[in-house]
Design an enzyme around this catalytic site. Structure first.
Site, PDB file in Angstrom:
ATOM      1  N   GLY A  95     -49.751  18.899 -87.436  1.00 14.52           N
ATOM      2  CA  GLY A  95     -51.166  18.700 -87.098  1.00 14.52           C
ATOM      3  C   GLY A  95     -52.084  19.780 -86.671  1.00 14.52           C
ATOM      4  N   ASP A  96     -51.667  20.557 -85.989  1.00 17.25           N
ATOM      5  CA  ASP A  96     -52.438  21.688 -85.614  1.00 17.25           C
ATOM      6  C   ASP A  96     -52.614  22.713 -86.835  1.00 17.25           C
ATOM      7  OD1 ASP A  96     -53.034  21.208 -82.696  1.00 17.25           O
ATOM      8  OD2 ASP A  96     -50.762  21.450 -82.658  1.00 17.25           O
ATOM      9  N   ARG A  97     -51.589  22.972 -87.437  1.00 20.46           N
ATOM     10  CA  ARG A  97     -51.602  23.824 -88.659  1.00 20.46           C
ATOM     11  C   ARG A  97     -52.712  23.061 -89.683  1.00 20.46           C
ATOM     12  NH1 ARG A  97     -51.323  28.704 -90.382  1.00 20.46           N
ATOM     13  NH2 ARG A  97     -53.388  27.928 -90.609  1.00 20.46           N
ATOM     14  N   ALA A 112     -56.283  23.606 -88.281  1.00 25.15           N
ATOM     15  CA  ALA A 112     -56.767  24.838 -88.161  1.00 25.15           C
ATOM     16  C   ALA A 112     -57.106  25.338 -89.687  1.00 25.15           C
ATOM     17  CB  ALA A 112     -55.513  25.807 -87.589  1.00 25.15           C
TER      18      ALA A 112
END
Length: 506
Positions: free
Chosen positions: A250-252, A255
């Site tokens: 989810g962070d990837r 971002a």
């Protein structure tokens, strides 16, 4: 020609320190039925908003992270992991940095231990000014107060992307793209509990309205992501499915989407690139692959890998942009490996389309239908049909008859008669049945087929789904799938005619 410089990014959110204790387990403890994990290696990495900032920096961006951070041992370790790739603006905190420790055996999580209850305790003028001057802002909310402390400033300058958290506040109105995971989206809407596309689509549309966001994209894990502006959804299937550890995906995703929007991409382009980047991230081992051995964490975190390919998870500058480029031109993982297609229902092929649909429904399966003229079959058609087939358990292609095509396209069309078009479509492995309609639109045929999902290719610039209301009558869902740019039967026919007139033997 010089390489394009990636736009800078400001990340606002709650940082964590993530730790993996990875070992092996081949026996149970004698005093309890639990595995004994031996020979553990401790590996550290940035977590939460710090992971999103770290990944954006690995893409070659100038990144500023605004987060609650004190001077406790975990906070000092996190600073060393981030420096000098990420500039940190620290907000005051009320306790030690939260730490998340995973115990893994044979690369599979066995248990997780959390400690540290630090929360952001206020804002600073330095942080406010950084947001006001930002080229682009990503809010990575992990429910520990950073976004809430700066909410008034974020409301003045709405972020490009807001990655929400169940314990956090709602995104500020005017946010360009909000990126909840499927489970989070269900919790935010307090709506249906199903995972079908109709439930997800309705929930996403409701969140667009409730949050007053420009768009909401619900990430669906191995199924990709569903984008909504509050009306007809656009579905972005994952290029390939991976059964690996999805930690940090989810962070990837957030971002990458924020970075691409910062670079000037359209929302649809940013989502396509984010799906591709998150898929590659999971394939490379996800967040677990970027953990740094405790002994050399300071040395390895000092800069991105100089290797153009990087090690797994530390791919070096431009990784997300390259994934986005491959997603846009069809040369990414989707083109290399679409994965095995779900098995066709028994007897599919020459079976009556309505009978096939009834059989699949009776077995609890999902019936998918797609339509078009399919006059000169090209890569755009094939890609659309392959992706459509992956949405369910059978795919019925609805084809305009010759007279229907002629009314729509004019004299000289179709180039290929109906029998040839049907034969070519049936030869595709992704097509289970073909149905023909004589009308200008397929509504009457759809009323007989009653598909669960109706797929059309396109984008929001010219989206038209008149069949959506019809599918609502039986609980179906109409969706758009991204279409390969520059591919159309009309353009192919025009190019062929121009080549003929010019005497070009091609």
């Amino acid at each position: 020609m010089s390489e394009k410089v990636s736009a800078p990014l400001v990340v606002v959110g709650d940082a964590l320190l993530d730790r993996d204790l990875a070992g092996t387990a081949d026996r149970l403890a004698p005093d309890a039925p639990v595995p004994v994990v031996a020979d553990c290696v401790e590996r550290l990495r940035p977590g939460g908003a710090a992971l999103a900032a770290y990944l954006a920096a690995q893409d070659g961006r100038q990144v500023t992270l605004i987060t609650g951070l004190g001077d406790d041992p975990a906070a000092r370790r996190l600073r060393r992991l981030l420096e000098p790739a990420v500039r940190v603006i620290a907000l005051p905190v009320s306790g030690p940095l939260p730490e998340k420790t995973r115990l893994l055996a044979q690369h599979r999580p066995v248990a997780r231990v959390d400690r540290g209850d630090g929360r952001t305790a206020g804002a600073t003028e330095e942080a406010r000014e950084a947001i006001r001057r930002a080229h682009a802002v990503l809010v990575s909310d992990y429910g520990r107060g950073a976004a809430e402390a700066l909410r008034d400033t974020l409301a003045e300058r709405p972020p490009e992307v807001w990655d929400p958290h169940p314990r956090g506040a709602a995104p500020v109105p005017g946010t360009r793209l909000v990126t909840p995971a499927e489970k989070e989206a269900r919790g935010f809407t307090e709506g249906g509990t199903g995972e079908d596309l109709r439930t997800v689509s309705r929930g996403a549309a409701a969140l667009v309205r409730a949050w007053q966001a420009a768009a909401v994209v619900v990430t669906l894990g191995a199924r990709g992501a569903l984008l909504s502006y509050g009306d007809n959804p656009l579905l972005f299937p994952a290029p390939t499915a991976h059964a690996g550890d999805p930690c940090g995906a989810g962070d990837r995703f957030a971002a990458t989407a924020a970075g691409l929007l910062a670079d000037g991409a359209l929302v649809e382009e940013a989502v396509a690139g984010a799906v591709a980047a998150a898929t590659e991230f999971v394939a490379a081992g996800a967040a677990g692959a970027i953990g740094l051995d405790t002994a050399d964490a300071v040395v390895e975190a000092a800069a991105p890998s100089a290797d153009a390919g990087g090690t797994a998870g530390r791919a070096g500058p431009g990784t997300a942009q390259r994934a986005a480029g491959r997603a846009a031109d069809g040369a990414g993982p989707r083109a290399r490996n679409r994965g095995p297609r779900p098995a066709s229902p028994a007897g599919a092929g020459s079976e009556d389309p309505c009978a096939l649909a009834g059989k699949v429904r009776a077995a609890g399966g999902t019936v998918v239908a797609a339509g078009g003229c399919f006059d000169l079959l090209h890569a755009g058609h094939v890609g659309l049909l392959e992706e459509a087939r992956r949405l369910g358990d059978c795919l019925v292609v609805c084809v305009n008859s010759d007279t229907s095509v002629r009314r729509r396209k004019g004299d000289g069309r179709p180039v290929n008669p109906l029998a040839d078009r049907v034969r070519v479509l049936k030869a595709l492995a992704c097509v289970d049945a073909v149905a023909v309609f004589d009308e200008d639109t397929p509504e009457q045929l759809l009323a007989r087929l009653r598909p669960d999902v109706w797929v059309k290719g396109g984008d929001y610039a010219g989206a038209d789904l008149p069949e959506a209301a019809l599918l609502e009558e039986w609980g179906g869902q109409a969706v758009l799938l991204p279409y390969l740019d520059g591919r159309s039967s009309t353009r192919l026919a025009a190019r062929a005619a121009a080549a003929r007139d010019a005497g070009d033997p091609r």
